[in-house]
Motif scaffolding. Structure first.
Motif, short mmCIF file in Angstrom:
data_model
loop_
_atom_site.label_atom_id
_atom_site.label_comp_id
_atom_site.label_asym_id
_atom_site.label_seq_id
_atom_site.Cartn_x
_atom_site.Cartn_y
_atom_site.Cartn_z
N LEU A 187 4.39 5.88 4.16
CA LEU A 187 3.81 4.59 4.42
C LEU A 187 3.86 3.81 3.10
O LEU A 187 3.98 4.29 1.80
N SER A 188 4.35 2.60 3.53
CA SER A 188 4.43 1.76 2.04
C SER A 188 3.59 0.40 2.41
O SER A 188 3.56 -0.01 3.73
N TRP A 189 3.39 -0.46 1.36
CA TRP A 189 2.56 -1.88 1.80
C TRP A 189 2.94 -2.76 0.60
O TRP A 189 3.20 -2.33 -0.61
N GLU A 190 2.71 -3.76 1.19
CA GLU A 190 2.98 -4.94 -0.11
C GLU A 190 1.94 -6.19 0.24
O GLU A 190 1.64 -6.21 1.19
N GLY A 191 1.74 -6.89 -0.74
CA GLY A 191 0.76 -8.20 -0.61
C GLY A 191 -0.55 -7.84 -1.09
O GLY A 191 -1.57 -8.51 -0.63
N VAL A 192 -0.85 -6.76 -1.73
CA VAL A 192 -2.27 -6.32 -2.13
C VAL A 192 -2.54 -7.51 -3.35
O VAL A 192 -1.79 -7.27 -4.17
N PRO A 193 -3.65 -7.90 -3.16
CA PRO A 193 -3.97 -8.86 -4.32
C PRO A 193 -4.09 -8.11 -5.48
O PRO A 193 -4.57 -7.16 -5.67
N PRO A 194 -3.42 -8.87 -6.81
CA PRO A 194 -3.73 -8.38 -8.21
C PRO A 194 -4.96 -7.98 -8.67
O PRO A 194 -5.50 -7.19 -9.32
N SER A 195 -6.09 -8.67 -8.08
CA SER A 195 -7.52 -8.32 -8.47
C SER A 195 -7.90 -7.14 -7.73
O SER A 195 -9.36 -6.84 -7.82
N ALA A 196 -7.39 -6.55 -6.80
CA ALA A 196 -7.89 -5.35 -5.95
C ALA A 196 -8.48 -4.39 -7.01
O ALA A 196 -7.71 -4.01 -7.77
N ALA A 197 -9.55 -3.58 -6.66
CA ALA A 197 -9.99 -2.55 -7.76
C ALA A 197 -9.81 -1.19 -6.77
O ALA A 197 -10.20 -0.28 -7.44
N ALA A 198 -9.55 -1.35 -5.48
CA ALA A 198 -9.58 0.05 -4.90
C ALA A 198 -8.75 -0.44 -3.79
O ALA A 198 -8.90 -1.60 -3.05
N LEU A 199 -8.10 0.67 -3.01
CA LEU A 199 -7.48 0.48 -1.67
C LEU A 199 -8.31 1.63 -0.75
O LEU A 199 -8.59 2.80 -1.33
N VAL A 200 -8.21 1.45 0.57
CA VAL A 200 -9.08 2.49 1.34
C VAL A 200 -7.79 2.38 2.68
O VAL A 200 -7.42 1.30 3.07
N VAL A 201 -7.53 3.60 2.90
CA VAL A 201 -6.37 3.73 3.86
C VAL A 201 -7.18 4.53 4.95
O VAL A 201 -7.57 5.57 4.91
N LEU A 202 -7.19 4.17 6.27
CA LEU A 202 -7.87 4.71 7.16
C LEU A 202 -6.96 5.04 8.45
O LEU A 202 -5.85 4.14 8.69
N LEU A 203 -6.85 5.78 9.35
CA LEU A 203 -6.11 6.13 10.57
C LEU A 203 -7.25 6.44 11.62
O LEU A 203 -8.07 7.41 11.59
N ASP A 204 -6.96 5.41 12.50
CA ASP A 204 -8.01 5.55 13.93
C ASP A 204 -7.19 5.81 15.19
O ASP A 204 -5.95 5.39 15.38
#
Length: 181
Positions: A61-78
């Motif tokens: 998986l890859s992603w782009e567009g995360v704001p620079p101020s983000a303090a954490a990421l959460v990845v979920l699969l449902d």
């Protein structure tokens, strides 16, 4: 003869019943989530299907567009098509905000920058698609949420992670794949 999947075919959850559909999780959909294993809306390869169905190896998986101020990421699969009142959480993790993706097989305990959150299906990380045979195509959503604050280490369940994330989502993105048996 109709199996249990055929009997339950008309009974499905929906994305509207997901906790992520609540207003506390509203955020711009500016994170673009992709995978070389499948296109958005396309079938997930068998290699990435769950135990007893496939190899149960998480897709890259890859992603782009995360704001620079983000303090954490959460990845979920449902799974939004499971015959239950709400979508079923297959996998969950809290990631360092600087990560821009996960290598194939990287949605697991021991991957640097990844803290696995146990689910009913994924105690140690990824638990791939395993829909009921004959139930029809299921939609599996890989969500990436960028948060404005860290997720406390005491948040050791999806419910606790979602409680910590509620009202703190800066941006989000989703990649959806399908699987049918």
């Amino acid at each position: 003869m109709t199996g249990i999947g055929g009997l339950l075919k008309g009974i499905r959850s929906s994305g509207a019943r997901s906790p992520l559909a609540r207003t506390e999780f509203e955020a711009p959909g500016t994170i673009v989530v992709t995978s070389p294993a499948f296109e958005d809306g396309a079938p997930i390869p068998r290699r990435h299907a769950g135990r007893g169905v496939g190899d149960d190896v998480s897709p890259e998986l890859s992603w782009e567009g995360v704001p620079p101020s983000a303090a954490a990421l959460v990845v979920l699969l449902d799974d939004v098509d499971v015959p239950l009142p709400r979508p079923l959480w297959h996998s969950a993790a809290v990631l360092d905000p600087g990560l821009s993706g996960l290598a194939e097989g990287g949605f697991t305990t021991g991957t640097p920058g990844v803290r696995i959150v146990p689910t009913m299906l994924g105690r140690h990380g990824y638990s791939g698609p395993r829909p009921i045979p004959g139930h029809g195509a299921h939609h599996y959503r890989f969500h990436v949420l960028a948060l404005d604050r860290p997720v406390p280490s005491a948040a050791t369940s999806v419910k606790a992670v979602l409680a910590a994330a509620a009202g703190h989502v800066l941006a989000r993105g989703t990649l959806t794949g399908t699987y049918e048996r």
